[in-house]
Motif scaffolding. Structure first.
Motif, PDB file in Angstrom:
ATOM      1  N   UNK A 291       0.816  -1.209   0.000  1.00 10.35           N
ATOM      2  CA  UNK A 291       0.000   0.000   0.000  1.00 10.35           C
ATOM      3  C   UNK A 291       0.855   1.265   0.000  1.00 10.35           C
ATOM      4  N   UNK A 292       0.153   2.391  -0.172  1.00 10.42           N
ATOM      5  CA  UNK A 292       0.778   3.719  -0.180  1.00 10.42           C
ATOM      6  C   UNK A 292       1.819   3.835  -1.283  1.00 10.42           C
ATOM      7  N   UNK A 293       1.543   3.138  -2.406  1.00  8.97           N
ATOM      8  CA  UNK A 293       2.477   3.168  -3.533  1.00  8.97           C
ATOM      9  C   UNK A 293       2.637   4.575  -4.086  1.00  8.97           C
ATOM     10  N   UNK A 294       1.643   5.441  -3.833  1.00  6.46           N
ATOM     11  CA  UNK A 294       1.718   6.824  -4.300  1.00  6.46           C
ATOM     12  C   UNK A 294       2.805   7.620  -3.564  1.00  6.46           C
ATOM     13  N   UNK A 295       3.301   7.073  -2.452  1.00 12.91           N
ATOM     14  CA  UNK A 295       4.338   7.767  -1.686  1.00 12.91           C
ATOM     15  C   UNK A 295       5.711   7.654  -2.355  1.00 12.91           C
ATOM     16  N   UNK A 296       5.831   6.743  -3.327  1.00 12.97           N
ATOM     17  CA  UNK A 296       7.081   6.540  -4.032  1.00 12.97           C
ATOM     18  C   UNK A 296       6.919   6.896  -5.506  1.00 12.97           C
ATOM     19  N   UNK A 297       8.008   7.286  -6.149  1.00 13.55           N
ATOM     20  CA  UNK A 297       7.975   7.469  -7.590  1.00 13.55           C
ATOM     21  C   UNK A 297       7.803   6.104  -8.249  1.00 13.55           C
ATOM     22  N   UNK A 298       7.313   6.107  -9.471  1.00 13.04           N
ATOM     23  CA  UNK A 298       6.959   4.864 -10.151  1.00 13.04           C
ATOM     24  C   UNK A 298       8.106   3.862 -10.174  1.00 13.04           C
ATOM     25  N   UNK A 299       9.294   4.324 -10.517  1.00  9.06           N
ATOM     26  CA  UNK A 299      10.434   3.416 -10.584  1.00  9.06           C
ATOM     27  C   UNK A 299      10.780   2.810  -9.239  1.00  9.06           C
ATOM     28  N   UNK A 300      10.722   3.621  -8.187  1.00  4.39           N
ATOM     29  CA  UNK A 300      11.034   3.138  -6.842  1.00  4.39           C
ATOM     30  C   UNK A 300       9.986   2.141  -6.362  1.00  4.39           C
ATOM     31  N   UNK A 301       8.718   2.399  -6.699  1.00  6.36           N
ATOM     32  CA  UNK A 301       7.644   1.483  -6.310  1.00  6.36           C
ATOM     33  C   UNK A 301       7.812   0.131  -6.998  1.00  6.36           C
ATOM     34  N   UNK A 302       8.125   0.147  -8.283  1.00  4.21           N
ATOM     35  CA  UNK A 302       8.325  -1.110  -9.017  1.00  4.21           C
ATOM     36  C   UNK A 302       9.537  -1.864  -8.496  1.00  4.21           C
ATOM     37  N   UNK A 303      10.565  -1.125  -8.110  1.00  3.02           N
ATOM     38  CA  UNK A 303      11.754  -1.753  -7.534  1.00  3.02           C
ATOM     39  C   UNK A 303      11.424  -2.421  -6.204  1.00  3.02           C
ATOM     40  N   UNK A 304      10.620  -1.736  -5.372  1.00  2.35           N
ATOM     41  CA  UNK A 304      10.205  -2.316  -4.093  1.00  2.35           C
ATOM     42  C   UNK A 304       9.394  -3.589  -4.312  1.00  2.35           C
ATOM     43  N   UNK A 305       8.519  -3.560  -5.328  1.00  2.00           N
ATOM     44  CA  UNK A 305       7.707  -4.738  -5.660  1.00  2.00           C
ATOM     45  C   UNK A 305       8.606  -5.917  -6.028  1.00  2.00           C
ATOM     46  N   UNK A 306       9.612  -5.676  -6.870  1.00  2.00           N
ATOM     47  CA  UNK A 306      10.507  -6.750  -7.285  1.00  2.00           C
ATOM     48  C   UNK A 306      11.327  -7.272  -6.111  1.00  2.00           C
ATOM     49  N   UNK A 307      11.738  -6.392  -5.210  1.00  2.05           N
ATOM     50  CA  UNK A 307      12.513  -6.818  -4.047  1.00  2.05           C
ATOM     51  C   UNK A 307      11.695  -7.726  -3.142  1.00  2.05           C
ATOM     52  N   UNK A 308      10.412  -7.374  -2.936  1.00  5.55           N
ATOM     53  CA  UNK A 308       9.552  -8.218  -2.102  1.00  5.55           C
ATOM     54  C   UNK A 308       9.335  -9.575  -2.773  1.00  5.55           C
ATOM     55  N   UNK A 309       9.077  -9.556  -4.077  1.00  5.18           N
ATOM     56  CA  UNK A 309       8.896 -10.828  -4.788  1.00  5.18           C
ATOM     57  C   UNK A 309      10.133 -11.702  -4.679  1.00  5.18           C
ATOM     58  N   UNK A 310      11.305 -11.077  -4.774  1.00  2.40           N
ATOM     59  CA  UNK A 310      12.549 -11.828  -4.683  1.00  2.40           C
ATOM     60  C   UNK A 310      12.720 -12.456  -3.303  1.00  2.40           C
ATOM     61  N   UNK A 311      12.401 -11.696  -2.270  1.00  4.43           N
ATOM     62  CA  UNK A 311      12.558 -12.205  -0.905  1.00  4.43           C
ATOM     63  C   UNK A 311      11.553 -13.310  -0.582  1.00  4.43           C
TER      64      UNK A 311
END
Length: 205
Positions: free
Chosen positions: A147-167
């Motif tokens: 949630x609160x994906x609007x708090x991050x820029x698009x690239x940073x949000x997508x990077x966070x998504x990939x990091x969680x998927x990886x973990x």
């Protein structure tokens, strides 16, 4: 599969313990997460209602398991589990919350899936990982809303998504993840489709 009408969701009952929950039949999906992760806002956004799930200025105040039916169909339910981990309450109270959560997740036969709500800026806290462990023990599918994906820029949000998927790669057979923003109403269709998949079989044994 036909889309379910989440706008029809309405309050059914609050329960302090597993024993006080509604009859354990049909199908339900539970929402869990830290008190400040935006769980209530996510439920309100998905149901397109402003105050179905109560948002409190004091995170963690709600200590009840709240059930919502989809209109008159009480065989399909959304469940708002108590927020945890942020409230300034005694450790004994926190342990009691944790015990009730564990009993619900481990003993509720009608539970089809768990929506785990995490702030995209602070994902996979110790409590989040505890919930994932419980779900893994029960072979329970989990859908994570970052949630609160609007708090991050698009690239940073997508990077966070990939990091969680990886973990979470070791749990990829049970766990799915997406970005979500209540403020910008982003991610609603993807989350609703996941709920449809879980709740659509409510009349199966």
């Amino acid at each position: 599969m036909s889309r379910l009408n989440y706008q029809s969701a309405r309050f059914l009952i609050s329960a302090p313990t597993l024993a006080k929950c509604p009859a354990d039949d049909g199908a339900e999906v539970a929402f869990a997460g830290r008190s400040n992760a935006g769980k209530s806002s996510a439920i309100n956004t998905l149901t397109r209602q402003k105050a179905l799930a109560r948002t409190s200025r004091t995170p963690g105040r709600t200590q009840l398991i709240n059930f919502f039916s989809l209109g008159d169909d009480t065989s399909r339910r959304l469940v708002d589990l108590p927020g945890y981990g942020y409230a300034k309450v005694p450790e004994a109270v926190k342990r009691e919350w944790q015990r009730h959560l564990a009993e619900y997740l481990q003993g509720r036969h009608s539970l089809r899936g768990l929506v785990l709500v995490m702030d995209v800026r602070h994902p996979l806290t110790e409590f989040d990982q505890t919930l994932l462990g419980w779900a893994d023990d029960q072979d329970m599918p989990v859908h994570i809303l970052l949630t609160k994906a609007d708090k991050l820029k698009s690239g940073a949000a997508k990077s966070a998504l990939q990091q969680v998927r990886s973990r979470l790669r070791e749990w990829e057979d049970l766990v799915t993840v997406q970005l979500f923003s209540s403020l910008k109403r982003e991610g609603i269709d993807e989350a609703s489709a996941r709920l449809d998949g879980w709740l659509g079989d409510s009349h199966e044994p």
